[in-house]
Each structure stands twice: as C-alpha cells, then as structure tokens.
Design an enzyme around this catalytic site. Structure first.
Site, short mmCIF file in Angstrom:
data_model
loop_
_atom_site.label_atom_id
_atom_site.label_comp_id
_atom_site.label_asym_id
_atom_site.label_seq_id
_atom_site.Cartn_x
_atom_site.Cartn_y
_atom_site.Cartn_z
N ASP A 60 56.78 -73.42 13.15
CA ASP A 60 56.88 -73.53 11.69
C ASP A 60 57.18 -72.16 11.10
OD1 ASP A 60 56.84 -74.71 9.24
OD2 ASP A 60 54.70 -75.12 9.19
N HIS A 66 66.56 -71.09 11.51
CA HIS A 66 66.56 -72.03 12.64
C HIS A 66 67.27 -71.42 13.85
CE1 HIS A 66 64.77 -74.87 10.02
NE2 HIS A 66 65.86 -75.17 9.35
N LEU A 86 58.46 -73.96 35.13
CA LEU A 86 57.89 -74.43 33.86
C LEU A 86 58.35 -75.84 33.51
CD1 LEU A 86 56.30 -73.47 31.22
CD2 LEU A 86 58.57 -73.11 30.25
C1 FPP Z 1 60.37 -75.18 11.34
O1 FPP Z 1 60.49 -74.31 10.27
C2 FPP Z 1 61.66 -75.78 11.65
C3 FPP Z 1 61.87 -76.96 12.24
C4 FPP Z 1 60.76 -77.82 12.69
C5 FPP Z 1 63.27 -77.45 12.40
C6 FPP Z 1 64.07 -77.18 13.64
C7 FPP Z 1 63.58 -76.24 14.66
C8 FPP Z 1 64.41 -75.46 15.35
C9 FPP Z 1 65.86 -75.42 15.07
C10 FPP Z 1 63.88 -74.61 16.43
C11 FPP Z 1 64.68 -74.76 17.66
C12 FPP Z 1 64.15 -75.69 18.68
C13 FPP Z 1 64.77 -75.88 19.83
C14 FPP Z 1 64.19 -76.72 20.91
C15 FPP Z 1 66.07 -75.24 20.10
P1 FPP Z 1 60.63 -74.82 8.75
O2 FPP Z 1 62.05 -75.04 8.42
O3 FPP Z 1 59.73 -75.99 8.53
O4 FPP Z 1 60.13 -73.55 8.00
P2 FPP Z 1 59.49 -73.44 6.54
O5 FPP Z 1 58.19 -74.22 6.58
O6 FPP Z 1 59.27 -71.96 6.37
O7 FPP Z 1 60.48 -74.01 5.57
#
Ligand code: FPP
Length: 239
Positions: A17, A34, A128
């Site tokens: 997060d 991201h 892993l």
């Molecule tokens: C979390 O931050 C973001 C997500 C849950 C969205 C997607 C995650 C990724 C792209 C990470 C990559 C994962 C892999 C497996 C490659 P947020 O957007 O909720 O942050 P905020 O709360 O600050 O808005």
C-alpha cells in the site's frame, strides 16, 4: 541485526500500500508509484529468499480495485502484463515457484495465458514460493470454496456433517500453501481489506508507515525482529 539469531517466519504475506502517495509526494502521476512498487516487489522476492523465507504472498490487485479510474486500472493491467512476461525468466534464474490466486475470469485472455505459462514454467522450482493475489478478494475466495463443497454434497460425494476446516482450506485458492506467520501492511493503514481472512486466523500483524515503493530489506528485517518479540499461542496457554 544478526540474521541467524532470529526465527525466520516461514510465510510472509504483504499488503502493498502507498504507491499512489509515494508518487504524489514526488509530484509524479500515480502510475509512477505503481511502476516503482512493481520494482520493489521484485527486490523483496530476492531479499525474502536470502533471509530464508519460504513463502511470500503479495496483494497486487483486489476485487475492489476495479472501482479505480479506468485509466489507472488500465495502467496497472499493463504493468502486470509486463511483470508476468518478465517474471518467467526471473523465476527460472531465481529458482522461484510462482502461483497466482484470485478469480481469473475477469482478467483479460492474454493475462490469463501469461499466468498459466508462468505457473507452468516455474512449477518445479524449489526456491521461494511466490504467490501473487490478482483480482483477489477473500470473501469471493471463500464463496467459491463453499460453492464447490456444496456441489460435492449435492452430488453425494461428501455429507454435510463430514465437512472439516481442513476440507475448507483445501478448497481455497491457497491450497497447499501454509498459513502466513507474519502479515505486513505498509503505508500506515491498519486494515485487512478482504485479504486472506481465513488464512490469517493466527498470524502476527505488523504495520509500518513506510510507503510500499520505499520498503526494502532493512524494513523487512524490522518486521521479522518485531515478530520475534511476540509469542504465538494459538489460543492456548504457555506453561
Ligand atoms: C497500492 O498502492 C497499489 C495497488 C494495490 C495496485 C497495484 C500494485 C502494483 C502495481 C504493485 C505491483 C505488483 C506486482 C505483483 C508486480 P495504492 O495505489 O493503494 O496507494 P495509495 O493508497 O497511496 O493511493
């Protein structure tokens, strides 16, 4: 911290997060958060492995994340597409076994195909065990498991009174993966957000204000250190 002096959790689950806030702090578009978050995922897989963690499960995209603006969902899917493609090579050089949990029918055909290829290409790797939760929601996972068990009952394969907790675990997407010992959530939020509700029944929780793109091996060690200061009693009493 001397790594050998600590008990290393066998399975660490992470709620990633803070990508958006990381980008905002730098006056960048959310998507850059991201992109950086995906790089952190790659690095943490190596760090977890080097610390002796056997299972790592990350929450990459929840069933609720579809409600984000279409442009952001599109950008995340593009990122995941590239990540899954590159991961086949990396999984084999790192000896990592990759699995994806979550409901796949809402994902695009090409993403589903990449997931199948990645799981197949890495299934015999012995390092892993890396699990990516994608279009994952714990209530949806439990609902799907209950539906399967109910239809086995309707077909007369099992009787309702024979249903066990073990049987429920074996119908979840995480079948074959031990329950997490440690859950980490970054960015200061202290919620489960529909993540592994069944599997986290006895897990220790660790919350940190660090935003996911800034999370690193030192932060992972801090979480392990804290985990070592706690005793898991599974509801029992220590003599
Ligand atoms: C979390 O931050 C973001 C997500 C849950 C969205 C997607 C995650 C990724 C792209 C990470 C990559 C994962 C892999 C497996 C490659 P947020 O957007 O909720 O942050 P905020 O709360 O600050 O808005």
């Amino acid at each position: 911290m001397a790594e050998k002096e600590y008990r290393i959790p066998q399975h660490v689950a992470i709620i990633l997060d803070g990508n958006g806030r990381w980008a905002k702090k730098r006056l960048m578009p959310r998507n850059m958060g991201h992109v950086q978050g995906a790089k952190t995922v790659e690095q943490i897989c190596e760090d977890a492995d080097s610390l002796g963690i056997k299972y790592l499960t990350v929450y990459a995209f929840s069933t609720e994340n579809w409600s984000r603006p279409e442009s952001e969902v599109g950008a995340i899917m593009k990122l995941l597409r590239n990540y899954l493609r590159d991961c086949i090579k990396r999984a084999n050089s790192n000896n990592m076994k990759v699995r994806v949990i979550g409901e796949r029918s809402r994902l695009s055909d090409d993403i589903r195909q990449k997931i199948d290829e990645l799981e197949k290409a890495s299934e015999n790797n012995t390092g892993l065990n890396f699990t990516i939760a994608l279009n994952y929601g714990s209530r949806d996972e439990i609902k799907r498991a209950v539906t399967e068990i109910a239809s086995e009952c309707a077909d007369g394969k099992i009787k309702p009174e024979d249903i066990t907790e073990q049987m429920i675990s074996e119908h979840l997407d995480t079948r074959g993966i031990p329950d997490p010992d440690l859950l980490i959530r970054t960015s200061g939020e202290e919620r489960l957000s529909n993540y592994l509700l069944w599997q986290l029944a006895y897990t220790e929780f660790y919350f940190t204000d660090v935003l996911w793109p800034d999370f690193n091996k030192e932060e992972l060690k801090k979480a392990i250190e804290k985990y070592n200061g706690r005793e898991r009693r599974y509801g029992g009493v220590i003599e």
